[in-house]
Design a protein around this motif. Structure first.
Motif, PDB file in Angstrom:
ATOM      1  N   PHE A  55       0.953  -1.071  -0.006  1.00  0.00           N
ATOM      2  CA  PHE A  55      -0.078   0.135   0.042  1.00  0.00           C
ATOM      3  C   PHE A  55       0.802   1.235  -0.129  1.00  0.00           C
ATOM      4  CE2 PHE A  55      -3.422   2.794   2.398  1.00  0.00           C
ATOM      5  CZ  PHE A  55      -4.172   3.007   1.032  1.00  0.00           C
ATOM      6  N   GLU A  56       2.011   1.317   0.717  1.00  0.00           N
ATOM      7  CA  GLU A  56       2.922   2.424   0.627  1.00  0.00           C
ATOM      8  C   GLU A  56       3.624   2.700  -0.491  1.00  0.00           C
ATOM      9  OE1 GLU A  56       5.861   4.862   3.183  1.00  0.00           O
ATOM     10  OE2 GLU A  56       5.624   2.894   4.055  1.00  0.00           O
ATOM     11  N   GLY A  57       3.816   1.711  -1.370  1.00  0.00           N
ATOM     12  CA  GLY A  57       4.594   2.019  -2.571  1.00  0.00           C
ATOM     13  C   GLY A  57       3.429   2.360  -3.511  1.00  0.00           C
ATOM     14  N   TYR A  58       2.244   1.857  -3.523  1.00  0.00           N
ATOM     15  CA  TYR A  58       1.120   2.728  -4.309  1.00  0.00           C
ATOM     16  C   TYR A  58       0.935   4.036  -3.874  1.00  0.00           C
ATOM     17  CZ  TYR A  58      -3.837   3.104  -5.682  1.00  0.00           C
ATOM     18  OH  TYR A  58      -5.176   3.774  -6.199  1.00  0.00           O
ATOM     19  N   MET A  59       0.706   4.378  -2.981  1.00  0.00           N
ATOM     20  CA  MET A  59       0.595   5.682  -2.211  1.00  0.00           C
ATOM     21  C   MET A  59       1.826   6.490  -3.011  1.00  0.00           C
ATOM     22  SD  MET A  59      -1.216   5.459   1.467  1.00  0.00           S
ATOM     23  CE  MET A  59      -0.115   4.566   2.024  1.00  0.00           C
TER      24      MET A  59
ATOM     25  N   LYS B 142     -11.127  13.177  -3.817  1.00  0.00           N
ATOM     26  CA  LYS B 142     -10.821  13.722  -2.508  1.00  0.00           C
ATOM     27  C   LYS B 142     -10.732  12.890  -1.564  1.00  0.00           C
ATOM     28  CE  LYS B 142     -13.135  17.569  -0.163  1.00  0.00           C
ATOM     29  NZ  LYS B 142     -11.751  18.200  -0.033  1.00  0.00           N
ATOM     30  N   GLY B 143      -9.574  13.153  -0.778  1.00  0.00           N
ATOM     31  CA  GLY B 143      -9.567  12.350   0.373  1.00  0.00           C
ATOM     32  C   GLY B 143      -8.601  11.020   0.214  1.00  0.00           C
ATOM     33  N   LEU B 144      -8.338  11.050  -1.166  1.00  0.00           N
ATOM     34  CA  LEU B 144      -7.198  10.116  -1.566  1.00  0.00           C
ATOM     35  C   LEU B 144      -5.888  10.788  -1.940  1.00  0.00           C
ATOM     36  CD1 LEU B 144      -9.761   7.439  -3.304  1.00  0.00           C
ATOM     37  CD2 LEU B 144      -8.620   7.280  -1.093  1.00  0.00           C
ATOM     38  N   ASP B 145      -5.717  10.926  -3.326  1.00  0.00           N
ATOM     39  CA  ASP B 145      -4.792  11.857  -3.617  1.00  0.00           C
ATOM     40  C   ASP B 145      -5.333  13.201  -4.338  1.00  0.00           C
ATOM     41  OD1 ASP B 145      -5.949  10.468  -6.095  1.00  0.00           O
ATOM     42  OD2 ASP B 145      -4.184  10.640  -7.085  1.00  0.00           O
ATOM     43  N   ASP B 146      -6.590  13.433  -4.271  1.00  0.00           N
ATOM     44  CA  ASP B 146      -7.027  14.692  -4.675  1.00  0.00           C
ATOM     45  C   ASP B 146      -6.895  15.333  -6.064  1.00  0.00           C
ATOM     46  OD1 ASP B 146      -8.330  15.155  -1.961  1.00  0.00           O
ATOM     47  OD2 ASP B 146      -6.362  15.880  -1.172  1.00  0.00           O
TER      48      ASP B 146
ATOM     49  N   ALA C  83       3.333   6.180  -5.346  1.00  0.00           N
ATOM     50  CA  ALA C  83       3.284   6.314  -6.807  1.00  0.00           C
ATOM     51  C   ALA C  83       2.302   7.460  -6.923  1.00  0.00           C
ATOM     52  CB  ALA C  83       2.952   5.131  -7.710  1.00  0.00           C
ATOM     53  N   LEU C  84       1.351   7.655  -6.172  1.00  0.00           N
ATOM     54  CA  LEU C  84       0.132   8.831  -6.272  1.00  0.00           C
ATOM     55  C   LEU C  84       0.820  10.003  -5.757  1.00  0.00           C
ATOM     56  CD1 LEU C  84      -2.868   6.814  -5.348  1.00  0.00           C
ATOM     57  CD2 LEU C  84      -2.368   7.663  -7.413  1.00  0.00           C
ATOM     58  N   ASP C  85       2.033  10.183  -5.215  1.00  0.00           N
ATOM     59  CA  ASP C  85       2.608  11.251  -4.661  1.00  0.00           C
ATOM     60  C   ASP C  85       1.817  11.884  -3.428  1.00  0.00           C
ATOM     61  OD1 ASP C  85       4.307  11.556  -6.696  1.00  0.00           O
ATOM     62  OD2 ASP C  85       2.863  12.755  -7.914  1.00  0.00           O
ATOM     63  N   ILE C  86       1.463  10.763  -2.585  1.00  0.00           N
ATOM     64  CA  ILE C  86       0.767  11.180  -1.255  1.00  0.00           C
ATOM     65  C   ILE C  86       1.834  11.269  -0.414  1.00  0.00           C
ATOM     66  CG2 ILE C  86      -0.681   9.982   0.523  1.00  0.00           C
ATOM     67  CD1 ILE C  86      -1.942   8.814  -1.654  1.00  0.00           C
ATOM     68  N   ASP C  87       1.657  12.470   0.538  1.00  0.00           N
ATOM     69  CA  ASP C  87       2.846  12.684   1.514  1.00  0.00           C
ATOM     70  C   ASP C  87       3.022  11.632   2.528  1.00  0.00           C
ATOM     71  OD1 ASP C  87       1.504  13.521   4.287  1.00  0.00           O
ATOM     72  OD2 ASP C  87       0.076  14.174   2.722  1.00  0.00           O
ATOM     73  N   ILE C  88       4.295  11.770   2.871  1.00  0.00           N
ATOM     74  CA  ILE C  88       4.883  10.688   3.931  1.00  0.00           C
ATOM     75  C   ILE C  88       4.200  10.719   5.063  1.00  0.00           C
ATOM     76  CG2 ILE C  88       6.715  12.040   5.025  1.00  0.00           C
ATOM     77  CD1 ILE C  88       8.362   9.861   4.873  1.00  0.00           C
ATOM     78  N   ILE C  89       3.516  11.737   5.823  1.00  0.00           N
ATOM     79  CA  ILE C  89       2.862  11.899   7.037  1.00  0.00           C
ATOM     80  C   ILE C  89       1.585  10.910   6.679  1.00  0.00           C
ATOM     81  CG2 ILE C  89       1.532  13.045   8.755  1.00  0.00           C
ATOM     82  CD1 ILE C  89       3.674  15.169   8.341  1.00  0.00           C
ATOM     83  N   THR C  90       0.795  11.333   5.594  1.00  0.00           N
ATOM     84  CA  THR C  90      -0.543  10.492   5.299  1.00  0.00           C
ATOM     85  C   THR C  90      -0.127   8.792   5.071  1.00  0.00           C
ATOM     86  OG1 THR C  90      -1.477  12.550   4.480  1.00  0.00           O
ATOM     87  CG2 THR C  90      -2.558  10.332   3.762  1.00  0.00           C
ATOM     88  N   ARG C  91       0.956   8.755   4.215  1.00  0.00           N
ATOM     89  CA  ARG C  91       1.292   7.330   4.219  1.00  0.00           C
ATOM     90  C   ARG C  91       1.467   6.588   5.343  1.00  0.00           C
ATOM     91  NH1 ARG C  91       5.220   9.278   0.316  1.00  0.00           N
ATOM     92  NH2 ARG C  91       6.809   8.270   1.445  1.00  0.00           N
ATOM     93  N   LYS C  92       2.256   7.203   6.285  1.00  0.00           N
ATOM     94  CA  LYS C  92       2.708   6.233   7.577  1.00  0.00           C
ATOM     95  C   LYS C  92       1.298   6.112   8.482  1.00  0.00           C
ATOM     96  CE  LYS C  92       6.895   5.969   6.713  1.00  0.00           C
ATOM     97  NZ  LYS C  92       7.464   4.899   6.293  1.00  0.00           N
ATOM     98  N   VAL C  93       0.281   7.083   8.534  1.00  0.00           N
ATOM     99  CA  VAL C  93      -0.866   6.662   9.135  1.00  0.00           C
ATOM    100  C   VAL C  93      -1.889   5.766   8.292  1.00  0.00           C
ATOM    101  CG1 VAL C  93      -3.165   7.609   9.768  1.00  0.00           C
ATOM    102  CG2 VAL C  93      -1.029   9.109  10.260  1.00  0.00           C
ATOM    103  N   ALA C  94      -1.880   5.821   7.066  1.00  0.00           N
ATOM    104  CA  ALA C  94      -2.815   4.875   6.102  1.00  0.00           C
ATOM    105  C   ALA C  94      -2.339   3.498   6.221  1.00  0.00           C
ATOM    106  CB  ALA C  94      -2.611   5.493   4.821  1.00  0.00           C
TER     107      ALA C  94
END
Length: 135
Positions: free
Chosen positions: A17-21, A76-80, A23-34
């Motif tokens: 899931f982290e690799g996928y996030m 919205k709420g994913l990678d906006d 690739a979507l350029d989701i920030d590190i803080i959000t990735r660590k929680v998600a």
């Protein structure tokens, strides 16, 4: 007749899931929680018409669609982002192609027994999530 996706499904596993996030350029803080969240998926299906909810303690995401009809999806709420999404049947699998700024983006859903599988793709990253049907 397509597969019956109706019901509530609880997450059992979540691979890459982290690799996928990333690739979507989701920030590190959000990735660590998600990556630590246990998601629940709710499906209401009427033939080719779907109302879906992805629920967690962090964020929720609702998506309503009709199989075979392209629509504009606001993630919205994913990678906006805004993507053009087309969901089709491939046998009993739901296949989504999401056209936008990220290449090779989409997902596949399928059911085996009481397990729901979701394969998320973006670029060269693939995430496999497995859910068990809640009784």
């Amino acid at each position: 007749m397509p597969a019956d996706y109706n019901g509530t499904w609880e997450m059992e596993s979540n691979e890459n899931f982290e690799g996928y996030m990333k690739a979507l350029d989701i920030d590190i803080i959000t990735r660590k929680v998600a990556v630590h969240l246990k998601q629940t998926k709710e499906f209401i299906q009427d033939g080719n018409s779907f109302k879906t909810k992805t629920l967690s303690t962090f964020r929720n995401y609702n998506l309503d669609y009709v199989v075979g009809e392209e629509f504009e999806e606001h993630t919205k709420g994913l990678d906006d982002r805004v993507v053009k999404t087309l969901i089709t049947w491939d046998g009993d699998k739901l296949i989504a192609v999401q056209k936008g700024e990220k290449p090779n983006r989409g997902w596949k859903h399928w059911i085996e027994g009481d397990m729901l599988y979701l394969e998320l793709t973006c670029g060269d990253q693939v995430c496999l999530q497995i859910f068990k049907k809640k009784n």
